[in-house]
Design a protein around this motif. Structure first.
Motif, PDB file in Angstrom:
ATOM      1  N   GLN A   1      56.623  28.820  33.386  1.00  0.00           N
ATOM      2  CA  GLN A   1      57.720  29.779  33.444  1.00  0.00           C
ATOM      3  C   GLN A   1      57.605  30.702  34.649  1.00  0.00           C
ATOM      4  O   GLN A   1      58.357  31.669  34.775  1.00  0.00           O
ATOM      5  CB  GLN A   1      57.760  30.608  32.159  1.00  0.00           C
ATOM      6  CG  GLN A   1      57.935  29.778  30.898  1.00  0.00           C
ATOM      7  CD  GLN A   1      57.895  30.640  29.639  1.00  0.00           C
ATOM      8  OE1 GLN A   1      58.501  31.694  29.568  1.00  0.00           O
ATOM      9  NE2 GLN A   1      57.164  30.179  28.640  1.00  0.00           N
TER      10      GLN A   1
ATOM     11  N   THR B   1      55.368  42.161  25.261  1.00  0.00           N
ATOM     12  CA  THR B   1      55.612  41.021  24.365  1.00  0.00           C
ATOM     13  C   THR B   1      54.509  39.973  24.487  1.00  0.00           C
ATOM     14  O   THR B   1      53.925  39.540  23.486  1.00  0.00           O
ATOM     15  CB  THR B   1      56.984  40.391  24.642  1.00  0.00           C
ATOM     16  OG1 THR B   1      57.995  41.390  24.508  1.00  0.00           O
ATOM     17  CG2 THR B   1      57.268  39.263  23.669  1.00  0.00           C
ATOM     18  N   TYR B   2      54.193  39.546  25.698  1.00  0.00           N
ATOM     19  CA  TYR B   2      53.121  38.561  25.857  1.00  0.00           C
ATOM     20  C   TYR B   2      51.755  39.168  25.560  1.00  0.00           C
ATOM     21  O   TYR B   2      50.813  38.448  25.219  1.00  0.00           O
ATOM     22  CB  TYR B   2      53.149  37.961  27.261  1.00  0.00           C
ATOM     23  CG  TYR B   2      54.232  36.927  27.436  1.00  0.00           C
ATOM     24  CD1 TYR B   2      54.275  35.791  26.635  1.00  0.00           C
ATOM     25  CD2 TYR B   2      55.237  37.087  28.389  1.00  0.00           C
ATOM     26  CE1 TYR B   2      55.271  34.846  26.776  1.00  0.00           C
ATOM     27  CE2 TYR B   2      56.248  36.143  28.538  1.00  0.00           C
ATOM     28  CZ  TYR B   2      56.255  35.025  27.732  1.00  0.00           C
ATOM     29  OH  TYR B   2      57.249  34.095  27.872  1.00  0.00           O
TER      30      TYR B   2
ATOM     31  N   SER C   1      60.547  34.215  23.368  1.00  0.00           N
ATOM     32  CA  SER C   1      59.301  34.195  24.136  1.00  0.00           C
ATOM     33  C   SER C   1      58.203  33.451  23.401  1.00  0.00           C
ATOM     34  O   SER C   1      57.364  32.775  24.008  1.00  0.00           O
ATOM     35  CB  SER C   1      58.840  35.633  24.433  1.00  0.00           C
ATOM     36  OG  SER C   1      59.782  36.329  25.212  1.00  0.00           O
TER      37      SER C   1
END
Length: 505
Positions: free
Chosen positions: A19, A52-53, A93
């Motif tokens: 990505q 988020t990650y 995600s």
């Protein structure tokens, strides 16, 4: 620094690399060594900082390592988030990471039927991403048992506090095992968050990076000082430039009214606020993601967690009440190191409020007095040729906001670009009136339907727009009635019908 060097499994690092994500952000670099080691983590970072990650990677890594099966009604991991849009974005995600590890997922939120959600829970899923309200409902009905949760994550905890979700969050967290790993991420930390930390986190590793109080260096802040009647013409000028724009209003009524005005003026726009059904919210966000709509008009529901690539411009049509809201709204642009511009529209009576707002936010904006569209600074802030689409974005939506379609052969449906009660008082607060330079009459109170007779002008049944005439009724063409034309033409010719929307929160 690489993800592999931080301890991220190579299989997950490869998914990120596919990505184009190869370098950890500061919040990821700070928290991943501890979270991957199984520690409870308290992380503070602004929206767009990569939180988020920072929690998805250790979650997937832990579940993949333990190799426990998903049991009926007993998920293995829980992510709580304050809004449906954020839940959906986290799920997007997570999806490629979960697929690589063979993990099943489900999203749980209100505004849609619970059937697919309960079916997934009964079958057994590894990860639940949920809004607190609907999850509590399903727990009460016996569909969700949190006794097997290995990892619990609270995202945007401060926003959940702002929305009054903390009592529900505490009840949900009380049902998760004390020996499970817990991570809490927030843009700001205050007393309400401290209560959660002390009650549910055990010896947490605390990390702060890119806090909400530290402005982004690549974000340029401007204030446009203008008269009340010039706000819509200036907004049309800015939003008709190339690229995506997010415009914020204080109220749901204001978002609806402004989106309608922009569409009438030729700017393809969609709205996002709490009065929309989930189907409408999803459809509008998809239109904005795809570029069918170039402008998103939103309340603060979109200020947290919503990520759309290449948002070059954020406009505060209504200055927010507090500086935290200003920073979170502004965080829709200048993400992941990209450049971005933030503009606040300010009238004479708002000068003191905006001055206090920017001081508390820790920014020093450039203030320019503008007298309407065509001012040179507008071209500088939103460069490029202005493009107007006759009629803006036309989308058919159900008459009801409850999400269900009408049934029957003569079902009436209205368009998203509709004429509503734009000249009445809002439910809360005093109205802010937007008038046209041409002094056209206010739009009426009636709703224009897709079929049936009556007035063909854009003013609807309650009043005629200045360019109107009685119109041909019945079968209107997609870009205007057969008989009369809307008084809302391109902004350069000053065709904005009067509307009002609340200044209150």
């Amino acid at each position: 620094m690489t993800f592999a060097a931080l301890g991220v499994p190579s299989s997950l690092a490869q998914i990120l690399e596919q990505q184009g994500i190869t370098t950890p952000t500061p919040i990821q670099a700070a928290t991943l060594p501890d979270s991957l080691a199984g520690r409870d983590v308290l992380g503070r970072g602004r929206t767009g900082s990569g939180k988020t990650y920072a929690f998805l990677l250790p979650l997937v890594a832990r579940l993949d390592k333990s190799k426990l099966p998903a049991m009926p009604r007993k998920p293995r991991a829980l992510i709580l988030a304050p809004t449906r849009e954020l839940v959906g974005q986290i799920h997007a995600s997570l999806a490629p990471l979960a697929k690589a590890a063979g993990l099943s997922t489900v999203v749980i939120y209100g505004g849609v039927g619970q059937g697919p959600q309960t079916t997934a829970l009964k079958k057994g899923v590894d990860v639940v991403i949920a809004c607190p309200g609907r999850l509590e409902d399903l727990m009460g009905q016996g569909y969700a048992d949190l006794s097997a949760i290995e990892v619990t994550i609270l995202d945007e905890a401060d926003h959940m506090a702002d929305l009054g979700f903390l009592p529900g969050v505490r009840r949900i967290m009380d049902k998760t095992p004390r020996n499970g790993q817990r991570m809490l991420f927030s843009a700001t930390l205050d007393k309400a968050i401290d209560v959660l930390v002390k009650r549910f986190l055990t010896d947490p590793a605390t990390h702060e990076a890119d806090s909400a109080q530290s402005p982004v260096g690549t974000m340029h802040h401007h204030v446009l000082h203008l008269s009340r009647e010039q706000r819509v013409p200036v907004l049309v000028d800015l939003t008709s430039a190339p690229g995506r724009t997010v415009v914020f209003t204080r109220t749901k009524y204001g978002a609806k009214a402004l989106a309608r005005q922009l569409n009438k003026s030729g700017v393809p726009s969609v709205e996002l606020h709490g009065n929309l059904s989930q189907n409408a919210r999803t459809r509008n966000m998809e239109a904005f993601h795809a570029g069918t709509a170039t402008t998103l008009v939103a309340t603060d529901i979109a200020a947290r967690g919503i990520h759309v690539d290449d948002v070059a411009l954020v406009v505060h049509a209504d200055p927010p009440v507090e500086h935290k809201a200003y920073l979170h709204r502004s965080g829709r642009t200048a993400r992941a190191g990209a450049e971005g511009t933030v503009i606040t529209l300010m009238t004479d009576e708002q000068q003191r409020d905006v001055r206090d707002l920017t001081r508390l936010a820790g920014i020093k904006p450039t203030t320019t007095k503008v007298n309407g569209p065509g001012h040179p600074v507008l071209e500088q802030l939103a460069p490029g040729e202005r493009t107007l689409v006759p009629g803006g974005l036309v989308v058919d939506v159900p008459v009801s906001t409850g999400g269900g379609r009408s049934t029957g052969g003569n079902a009436q449906r209205k368009r998203a670009r509709r004429t509503g009660q734009t000249n009445g008082q809002s439910r809360r607060g005093n109205p802010t009136t937007y008038t046209s330079e041409s002094g056209s009459a206010p739009a009426g109170g009636g709703q224009r339907r897709r079929s049936g007779g009556g007035q063909g002008s854009a003013g609807g049944q309650g009043g005629q727009a200045s360019g109107g005439g009685q119109g041909g009724g019945g079968n209107r063409r997609r870009r205007g009635g057969q008989g009369g034309q809307s008084g809302a033409s391109a902004p350069r010719s000053g065709g904005h019908s009067a509307s009002s929307f609340s200044r209150g929160r």
